[in-house]
Design an enzyme around this catalytic site. Structure first.
Site, PDB file in Angstrom:
ATOM      1  N   LYS A  37      51.727  56.431  36.661  1.00  0.00           N
ATOM      2  CA  LYS A  37      53.144  56.396  36.304  1.00  0.00           C
ATOM      3  C   LYS A  37      53.267  56.865  34.854  1.00  0.00           C
ATOM      4  O   LYS A  37      53.074  56.108  33.918  1.00  0.00           O
ATOM      5  CB  LYS A  37      53.734  54.993  36.442  1.00  0.00           C
TER       6      LYS A  37
ATOM      7  N   GLU B   4      45.846  48.876  26.121  1.00  0.00           N
ATOM      8  CA  GLU B   4      45.755  49.516  24.806  1.00  0.00           C
ATOM      9  C   GLU B   4      47.155  49.451  24.226  1.00  0.00           C
ATOM     10  O   GLU B   4      48.043  50.199  24.622  1.00  0.00           O
ATOM     11  CB  GLU B   4      45.244  50.947  24.948  1.00  0.00           C
TER      12      GLU B   4
ATOM     13  N   CYS C  79      49.369  55.245  18.019  1.00  0.00           N
ATOM     14  CA  CYS C  79      48.981  53.854  17.809  1.00  0.00           C
ATOM     15  C   CYS C  79      47.876  53.750  16.763  1.00  0.00           C
ATOM     16  O   CYS C  79      47.699  52.693  16.148  1.00  0.00           O
ATOM     17  CB  CYS C  79      48.536  53.226  19.126  1.00  0.00           C
TER      18      CYS C  79
ATOM     19  N   GLU D 116      54.993  48.356  13.525  1.00  0.00           N
ATOM     20  CA  GLU D 116      54.452  49.685  13.779  1.00  0.00           C
ATOM     21  C   GLU D 116      55.540  50.723  13.491  1.00  0.00           C
ATOM     22  O   GLU D 116      56.642  50.645  14.024  1.00  0.00           O
ATOM     23  CB  GLU D 116      53.990  49.777  15.230  1.00  0.00           C
TER      24      GLU D 116
END
Length: 490
Positions: free
Chosen positions: A186, A262, A296, A393
């Site tokens: 997906k 992750e 990331c 982040e």
């Protein structure tokens, strides 16, 4: 070389836009589609099938039906198919690179680099497919023989993000197929075209019907929940935000699914007083501004020793001001658009929060007028405790610099986060480097380098950055169950 509009259109027309289920491209059961948008222009690139939970279950039906035959397929054959897929990805490097650039925004040179990196997972795991080993020997008591073997976990749900559309797909598909698992992929709704083109290459490489299925959708939660509630699914691998990862972990508990997560990052970038400043700046440009900062692994928090902070900030700013901003297919562009307007708004909010607390904008600091969703490459100094940039982040081209005085202080600041994906540190002191390996709490460390990712190395984090590893010798074991057999001595 600038890619012409006609060349872009030629590539787009070669991309399937339906769902891949049991080796057949077919529309969503609802007949619905959704638009894929170029973030540099706001223009529509394509209409893609909008899969429903029922389509997800159909894909799982196919994966489950194909599971036994694929698990029984000789490892060498599985490896040869993956190797052919690698060759095809390299052959179509420019097509894949252009697709990533126009649907995600990264510059064309960076997109070409992602093809090289992403394809390497296909080659690496084509080699690992034939190296799945076990153990055989007498038990310590001498009462029998112990056999330890491994077998595929079964059908897997692979959920990939928008920022690395090819590499995140191959990093999951390749070890799953090498281990003998079938998959439902997906991809992110913002960047589905690269994954769909990859699906066509995998079919061309000889992947049997039902082994790889692809469901594009705007109902990620609905499709994911339906699949994870089905007991035939045995594993979920997710790359994305920590909040979504926590939801998936809770859902996975109901059927005790194997999980690989992750998740988010908040990478520290330490520059010590003895660092090679030129090398540190070069590393910072890679760690922060690669992929427009939308990674990331991107350096989020720059902690620079007070004695070299001015020199580092000055040199970094000079390099940042040289970055070309524009559509990624144009010549000289290093920084493309952020993925959407929400990303631009978040970066602006983070910069505003920092300046309201006393930080200084050295360069950039604001959105760039459209069309497109651009944010100027930014350097901030004087970041104060409590600033959102130190906690959240960023996912954008904003470098936030603060200072420290001692190694202990630098390490404390670096570890002061719920995340632990990667850390970066620049020092010429070998003993300090060894200490940092133990003292920095992250799954990966770039010591005097701004890039750590490699298909042959285990990628993953600790704390709220996730569970499990992708790539390396460890990556294939995420898709294998371990079986122990005892044969009594006669």
């Amino acid at each position: 070389m600038t890619i012409t509009a006609s060349r872009e259109q030629q590539i787009l027309t070669s991309v399937p836009t339906d769902l891949l289920i049991n080796g057949v491209w077919r529309p969503a059961q609802s007949g619905s589609t959704f638009a894929v948008i170029d973030p540099a222009t706001g223009d529509e690139l394509a209409q893609v099938a909008d899969g429903t939970p029922a389509d997800g279950i159909a894909a799982l039906d196919a994966a489950d039906a194909a599971a036994a035959d694929w698990a029984a397929t000789a490892p060498r054959k599985r490896g040869e198919i993956l190797r052919r897929a690698f060759d095809l990805a390299i052959e179509h490097q420019e097509d894949l690179a252009v697709l990533m650039t126009i649907e995600m925004g990264k510059s064309l040179p960076e997109a070409r680099g992602e093809v090289t990196y992403g394809a390497e997972f296909l080659r690496w795991f084509s080699e690992e497919a034939v190296r799945i080993s076990g153990r055989y020997g007498r038990n310590p008591e001498g009462t029998g023989t112990a056999i330890v073997s491994h077998r595929p976990v079964g059908p897997c749900l692979l959920i990939t993000p928008w920022n690395f559309p090819l590499a995140m797909a191959t990093r999951k598909i390749a070890p799953a197929l090498a281990a003998g698992c079938t998959v439902v992929l997906k991809p992110a709704e913002l960047t589905p075209l690269t994954s769909l083109f990859l699906g066509s290459l995998l079919l061309e490489a000889g992947v049997p019907d039902g082994v790889v299925n692809i469901v594009t959708t705007t109902d990620s939660s609905g499709v994911g929940s339906a699949l994870m509630a089905d007991p035939r699914l045995r594993k979920v691998s997710f790359t994305g935000s920590t909040p979504v990862g926590k939801v998936l972990l809770k859902q996975a508990a109901d059927n005790v699914l194997r999980t690989s997560m992750e998740l988010g990052g908040n990478a520290p970038f330490l520059v010590f007083d003895d660092a090679d400043i030129e090398a540190a700046v070069a590393g910072a440009m890679l760690a922060k501004f690669r992929n427009i900062g939308e990674a990331c692994t991107a350096a989020n928090r720059f902690f620079v020793h007070a004695s070299v902070a001015n020199e580092f900030a000055s040199r970094l700013t000079a390099k940042v001001r040289e970055l070309g901003v524009g559509r990624g297919t144009d010549d000289g562009v290093s920084i493309g658009p952020l993925i959407n307007a929400a990303a631009v708004e978040k970066n602006a909010e983070l910069v505003d929060d920092a300046t309201s607390r006393g930080a200084t904008i050295v360069t950039g600091g604001s959105a760039i007028d459209g069309p497109g969703t651009f944010f100027a490459p930014t350097v901030l100094t004087g970041i104060q405790p409590g600033t959102r940039l130190l906690r959240e982040e960023i996912f954008g081209p904003v470098a936030a610099i603060t200072t420290f005085e001692t190694e202990d202080e630098g390490v404390r600041l670096a570890n002061d986060t719920e995340f632990g994906l990667v850390s970066y540190a620049f020092t010429r002191d070998l003993a300090r480097g060894h200490r940092l390996v133990d003292s920095l709490r992250s799954g990966m460390l770039g010591l005097n380098t701004g890039v750590v990712s490699n298909a042959a190395a285990p990628f993953g984090g600790v704390k709220s950055s996730g569970l499990g590893r992708e790539g390396g010798l460890e990556g294939i074991h995420e898709y294998l169950d371990t079986t122990y057999t005892l044969i009594p001595a006669s």
